[in-house]
Scaffold this active site. Structure first.
Site, short mmCIF file in Angstrom:
data_model
loop_
_atom_site.label_atom_id
_atom_site.label_comp_id
_atom_site.label_asym_id
_atom_site.label_seq_id
_atom_site.Cartn_x
_atom_site.Cartn_y
_atom_site.Cartn_z
N LYS A 33 37.47 23.26 16.27
CA LYS A 33 37.87 22.90 17.74
C LYS A 33 39.13 20.90 17.06
O LYS A 33 40.16 20.72 17.26
CB LYS A 33 37.60 23.08 18.88
N THR A 72 34.27 22.16 25.11
CA THR A 72 34.47 21.62 23.47
C THR A 72 33.17 20.26 23.35
O THR A 72 33.52 19.35 24.19
CB THR A 72 35.84 20.99 23.56
N LYS A 106 38.87 12.26 24.74
CA LYS A 106 37.33 12.43 23.88
C LYS A 106 37.77 14.07 23.10
O LYS A 106 36.47 13.53 22.01
CB LYS A 106 37.33 13.79 25.30
P1 NAD Z 1 36.89 21.11 35.01
O1 NAD Z 1 36.24 19.57 35.10
O2 NAD Z 1 37.60 21.39 35.16
O3 NAD Z 1 35.23 21.95 34.85
C1 NAD Z 1 33.85 21.58 34.63
C2 NAD Z 1 33.00 22.00 35.23
O4 NAD Z 1 31.58 21.97 35.25
C3 NAD Z 1 33.49 20.65 36.44
O5 NAD Z 1 33.50 21.99 37.82
C4 NAD Z 1 31.95 21.18 36.89
O6 NAD Z 1 31.72 20.77 38.38
C5 NAD Z 1 30.88 22.28 36.36
N1 NAD Z 1 29.78 21.06 35.76
C6 NAD Z 1 29.67 20.26 35.06
N2 NAD Z 1 28.18 19.93 35.26
C7 NAD Z 1 27.60 20.87 35.54
C8 NAD Z 1 26.39 21.73 35.79
N3 NAD Z 1 25.07 21.20 34.99
N4 NAD Z 1 26.19 22.96 35.78
C9 NAD Z 1 27.05 23.85 36.50
N5 NAD Z 1 28.41 23.34 36.38
C10 NAD Z 1 28.52 22.53 35.53
O7 NAD Z 1 36.76 21.15 32.80
P2 NAD Z 1 37.68 21.65 32.05
O8 NAD Z 1 39.03 21.69 32.01
O9 NAD Z 1 37.64 22.77 32.59
O10 NAD Z 1 37.09 21.44 30.94
C11 NAD Z 1 35.60 22.11 30.76
C12 NAD Z 1 35.82 22.13 29.10
O11 NAD Z 1 36.86 23.07 27.75
C13 NAD Z 1 35.40 20.81 28.27
O12 NAD Z 1 34.64 20.40 27.32
C14 NAD Z 1 36.94 21.06 28.11
O13 NAD Z 1 37.67 19.61 27.09
C15 NAD Z 1 37.41 22.19 27.36
N6 NAD Z 1 39.28 22.23 27.68
C16 NAD Z 1 39.55 21.89 28.37
C17 NAD Z 1 41.16 21.79 28.37
C18 NAD Z 1 42.18 22.08 29.48
O14 NAD Z 1 42.95 22.06 29.29
N7 NAD Z 1 41.53 21.83 30.82
C19 NAD Z 1 41.85 22.95 26.98
C20 NAD Z 1 40.89 23.39 26.59
C21 NAD Z 1 38.84 22.72 26.07
#
Ligand code: NAD
Length: 295
Positions: free
Chosen positions: A171, A96, A246
């Site tokens: 979204k 997102t 966010k």
């Molecule tokens: P998260 O922080 O658990 O996962 C993100 C991952 O990206 C982490 O494991 C991090 O180490 C990795 N990362 C960061 N920089 C990186 C790079 N340069 N190279 C490789 N890996 C890298 O977050 P999440 O909860 O999995 O959310 C991910 C996305 O999904 C976000 O944009 C969030 O807004 C969206 N989202 C989350 C949810 C939820 O309920 N968690 C729901 C809908 C949307």
């Protein structure tokens, strides 16, 4: 079945990538976190040493990263995904992020000969694990058609929202409705309490009246009426207040960029900012009712 590179194996990315494996795709993953890479190995995902390594031989790339700057960092530049994949590779960003970044990255990808879609999700970690996510997809029709079979392994509802960036637009508009409506429902329960109206009675009446909405009937912010809602487990997330903040900030950034008036979206962002600054950003976003009751 395709050879898929998956970058960003966090709370959402890991279960999504695991579902691609279950559907028979060959998945190679990369994450900057060693712990997440180890967990990915246990789910049948091959480990790559870098994002560039992961994408070198891929037919499709999926990214699930925290925010816009991470997406620019992973896709753009000499060591970025766009430069390191073969022309014609399908690129799917499910993070997102802001609409502007989504459109800028899609533009560079198109110039390099790749099909790219922005495909953010709704459904949370539960939906990611169950493979029931909703994908809101922005990009050319040809790219959408290529992405659909990959997305179907991770989700149940796949909607083509329009051209590049419109998945992100959908979204943040959806989550602006959600943030505002959760505050509205929280305020109503706080007022009902003070007026001597039982919460279950308000639920029974409003869930069958014009106040009906998802924040009330599926995710009720008071314990009792909806047993599965986070209110029944002391507002353990779910979808954290910080994540809602966010998304509300993204909606306000987008509104400012195009001159749209969103006064309730602005107010919702301000209230979640106060809630988060009070040290409760890790709580579920429905926990904002605690603050509304105390105001
Ligand atoms: P998260 O922080 O658990 O996962 C993100 C991952 O990206 C982490 O494991 C991090 O180490 C990795 N990362 C960061 N920089 C990186 C790079 N340069 N190279 C490789 N890996 C890298 O977050 P999440 O909860 O999995 O959310 C991910 C996305 O999904 C976000 O944009 C969030 O807004 C969206 N989202 C989350 C949810 C939820 O309920 N968690 C729901 C809908 C949307």
């Amino acid at each position: 079945m395709a050879s898929v590179a998956f970058i960003g194996l966090g709370n959402m990315g890991l279960p999504m990538a695991a579902n691609l494996v279950k559907a028979g795709h060959a998945v190679t993953g990369f994450d900057v976190s060693e712990a997440n890479l180890a967990a990915a190995g246990a789910a049948g995902i091959a480990r790559a040493a870098s994002a560039a390594d992961a994408v070198a031989a891929a037919e499709a790339v999926v990214t699930m990263l925290p925010a816009g700057p991470h997406v620019r960092g992973v896709y753009l530049g000499e060591a970025g995904v766009i430069a390191r994949t073969r022309p014609g590779t399908l690129l799917i960003d499910s993070s997102t992020i802001d609409v502007e970044t989504a459109r800028a990255v899609a533009d560079v990808a198109a110039q390099a000969g790749h099909d790219m879609v922005d495909a953010p999700v709704s459904g949370g970690t539960g939906g990611a694990a169950a493979g029931t996510l909703t994908f809101m997809v922005g990009g050319p029709g040809t790219a959408f058609d290529r992405a659909r079979p990959i997305l179907e392994a991770m989700g149940k509802t796949i909607v083509h929202a329009g051209g590049p960036g419109t998945g992100q637009a959908a979204k943040i508009c959806n989550n602006m409705i959600l943030g505002i409506s959760m505050i509205a429902v929280g305020e109503a329960f706080a007022l009902a309490d003070k007026l001597g109206l039982e919460r279950q009675k308000l639920f029974d009446i409003s869930s069958k009246s014009s106040g009906q909405c998802w924040s009330l009937t599926s995710y009720c912010p008071v314990p009792g009426p909806v047993p599965t809602s986070p209110a029944n487990r002391d507002y353990q997330a779910g979808f954290t207040a910080d994540m809602m903040l966010k998304d509300l900030k993204l909606s306000q950034q987008a509104a400012a960029a195009v001159g749209a008036s969103t006064p309730l979206g602005a107010q919702a962002a301000a209230l979640y900012q106060i809630f988060s600054a009070s040290g409760r950003g890790d709580l579920d976003f429905s926990g904002i009712i605690k603050m509304l009751k105390g105001l």
